[in-house]
Scaffold this active site. Sequence first.
Site, PDB file in Angstrom:
ATOM      1  N   LYS A  60       0.861  -1.220  -0.053  1.00 51.00           N
ATOM      2  CA  LYS A  60      -0.070   0.071   0.002  1.00 51.00           C
ATOM      3  C   LYS A  60       0.932   1.342   0.185  1.00 51.00           C
ATOM      4  O   LYS A  60       1.705   1.372   0.820  1.00 51.00           O
ATOM      5  CB  LYS A  60      -1.054   0.042   1.122  1.00 51.00           C
ATOM      6  CG  LYS A  60      -1.720   1.229   1.266  1.00 51.00           C
ATOM      7  CD  LYS A  60      -2.677   0.957   2.642  1.00 51.00           C
ATOM      8  CE  LYS A  60      -2.245   1.680   3.924  1.00 51.00           C
ATOM      9  NZ  LYS A  60      -1.934   3.038   3.823  1.00 51.00           N
ATOM     10  N   LYS A  92      -7.119   7.924   0.054  1.00 50.75           N
ATOM     11  CA  LYS A  92      -8.495   8.047   0.771  1.00 50.75           C
ATOM     12  C   LYS A  92      -9.174   9.372   0.129  1.00 50.75           C
ATOM     13  O   LYS A  92      -9.772  10.270   0.612  1.00 50.75           O
ATOM     14  CB  LYS A  92      -8.278   8.275   2.314  1.00 50.75           C
ATOM     15  CG  LYS A  92      -7.590   6.922   2.939  1.00 50.75           C
ATOM     16  CD  LYS A  92      -7.628   7.121   4.377  1.00 50.75           C
ATOM     17  CE  LYS A  92      -7.058   5.891   5.051  1.00 50.75           C
ATOM     18  NZ  LYS A  92      -5.455   5.937   4.853  1.00 50.75           N
ATOM     19  N   GLY A 193      -3.494  -1.198  11.347  1.00 50.19           N
ATOM     20  CA  GLY A 193      -3.638  -1.020  12.933  1.00 50.19           C
ATOM     21  C   GLY A 193      -2.729  -2.137  13.770  1.00 50.19           C
ATOM     22  O   GLY A 193      -2.999  -2.267  14.663  1.00 50.19           O
ATOM     23  N   GLN A 197      -0.203   0.165  16.403  1.00 53.06           N
ATOM     24  CA  GLN A 197      -1.511   0.679  16.926  1.00 53.06           C
ATOM     25  C   GLN A 197      -2.296  -0.149  17.802  1.00 53.06           C
ATOM     26  O   GLN A 197      -3.364   0.034  18.138  1.00 53.06           O
ATOM     27  CB  GLN A 197      -2.326   1.049  15.829  1.00 53.06           C
ATOM     28  CG  GLN A 197      -1.858   2.194  14.729  1.00 53.06           C
ATOM     29  CD  GLN A 197      -2.876   2.773  13.623  1.00 53.06           C
ATOM     30  OE1 GLN A 197      -3.739   3.012  13.821  1.00 53.06           O
ATOM     31  NE2 GLN A 197      -2.200   2.475  12.378  1.00 53.06           N
ATOM     32  N   GLY A 215       2.652  -1.443   8.497  1.00 48.36           N
ATOM     33  CA  GLY A 215       3.622  -0.346   8.138  1.00 48.36           C
ATOM     34  C   GLY A 215       4.811  -0.658   9.155  1.00 48.36           C
ATOM     35  O   GLY A 215       5.831  -1.149   8.906  1.00 48.36           O
ATOM     36  N   ARG A 216       4.853   0.389  10.147  1.00 46.95           N
ATOM     37  CA  ARG A 216       6.223   0.736  11.100  1.00 46.95           C
ATOM     38  C   ARG A 216       6.537  -0.430  11.625  1.00 46.95           C
ATOM     39  O   ARG A 216       7.820  -0.499  12.034  1.00 46.95           O
ATOM     40  CB  ARG A 216       5.748   1.886  11.861  1.00 46.95           C
ATOM     41  CG  ARG A 216       5.531   3.196  11.170  1.00 46.95           C
ATOM     42  CD  ARG A 216       4.736   4.136  12.207  1.00 46.95           C
ATOM     43  NE  ARG A 216       3.500   3.816  12.357  1.00 46.95           N
ATOM     44  CZ  ARG A 216       2.678   4.337  13.337  1.00 46.95           C
ATOM     45  NH1 ARG A 216       2.933   5.367  13.869  1.00 46.95           N
ATOM     46  NH2 ARG A 216       1.418   4.074  13.352  1.00 46.95           N
TER      47      ARG A 216
HETATM   48  P1  BMP Z   1       1.385   1.349  10.852  1.00 47.37           P
HETATM   49  O1  BMP Z   1       1.148  -0.143  10.635  1.00 47.37           O
HETATM   50  O2  BMP Z   1       2.698   1.853  10.602  1.00 47.37           O
HETATM   51  O3  BMP Z   1       0.307   2.011  11.874  1.00 47.37           O
HETATM   52  O4  BMP Z   1       0.559   1.814   9.531  1.00 47.37           O
HETATM   53  C1  BMP Z   1      -0.738   1.717   9.340  1.00 47.37           C
HETATM   54  C2  BMP Z   1      -1.060   2.199   7.964  1.00 47.37           C
HETATM   55  O5  BMP Z   1      -2.475   1.781   7.601  1.00 47.37           O
HETATM   56  C3  BMP Z   1      -0.856   3.485   7.305  1.00 47.37           C
HETATM   57  O6  BMP Z   1      -0.357   3.637   6.049  1.00 47.37           O
HETATM   58  C4  BMP Z   1      -2.151   4.420   7.425  1.00 47.37           C
HETATM   59  O7  BMP Z   1      -2.363   5.341   6.677  1.00 47.37           O
HETATM   60  C5  BMP Z   1      -3.071   3.017   7.137  1.00 47.37           C
HETATM   61  N1  BMP Z   1      -4.429   3.270   7.821  1.00 47.37           N
HETATM   62  C6  BMP Z   1      -4.538   3.279   9.230  1.00 47.37           C
HETATM   63  O8  BMP Z   1      -3.637   3.134   9.955  1.00 47.37           O
HETATM   64  N2  BMP Z   1      -5.773   3.014   9.929  1.00 47.37           N
HETATM   65  C7  BMP Z   1      -7.022   3.291   9.123  1.00 47.37           C
HETATM   66  O9  BMP Z   1      -8.005   3.144   9.580  1.00 47.37           O
HETATM   67  C8  BMP Z   1      -6.952   3.205   7.745  1.00 47.37           C
HETATM   68  C9  BMP Z   1      -5.686   3.237   7.078  1.00 47.37           C
HETATM   69  O10 BMP Z   1      -5.409   3.207   5.929  1.00 47.37           O
END
Ligand code: BMP
Length: 241
Positions: A60, A92, A193, A197, A215-216
């Site tokens: 993505k 989005k 998430g 998250q 992602g991270r």
């Molecule tokens: P990470 O695993 O680093 O938290 O990244 C999550 C990814 O998913 C980011 O690219 C964010 O834009 C996307 N995202 C999200 O975190 N929550 C949502 O509800 C929708 C998303 O697209």
Amino acid sequence: MDPDFREKAPAKLWGLAEEKHSRLILALDLYSNNSTQPQEVMNRSISLLESLKDLLAGVKIGLPLSLTLGFERIAELLDTFKQDFYMIADFKLSDIPDINQIALNFFSKLGFDAAIAHLFQGGLRNLRRRSIDLFGVVVMSHPDSRLLQENFQRLIEEASIADVDGVVVGATKESFIRAARKALPEKTILSPGVVVQGARPGSALEYGGDFEIVGRAITRSPDPLSSARKIVEAERDVLSR
Ligand code: BMP
């Protein structure tokens, strides 16, 4: 294994999922800061994707990488990995239908397989967008995403009417994943998430989601390959139960 696997849509995403035995989509949110140059970020993106070829079903790409690389390099990246991953444009979209349509046509020409759009703007049902798959956002992963949650039922209806290929429901929102699965049995559910998250790898699949977006936890890991492998193993474990 799900007996209807081969008939699932989007076909490219599910085909790669089956081939690699993976439900993992990487959020490639790399970007330049003061000390990194776009070409360094491009090189890092290429080597990260090369190293994760066997583990990821999709990738993505959104604003962080696009603003860093520019769309010419993004197109190069998409071309390099088009056989290997399902490529999702995550901007989005939430504009009027005519503008959304223009953006979707550009994403398709750039080489993306799919795009993510908001459903609340109400015009997705009027798009002529068959060159690219479409995912609608239903519930976001962050705690403050209350307006979407309060309108869950209407967004689900909009996803149905707009005939999107799938929906995004945050991995941190168990009850909403379960409800979306029930309401939209045919649609592919993408759940971001995971790890950073708070959602446990594999948990969104347990609740009825189809793919986890991470992602991270991978891009910032000192050992991205091993982090991705652990997540895929947790997902496989859930699916084998
Ligand atoms: P990470 O695993 O680093 O938290 O990244 C999550 C990814 O998913 C980011 O690219 C964010 O834009 C996307 N995202 C999200 O975190 N929550 C949502 O509800 C929708 C998303 O697209």
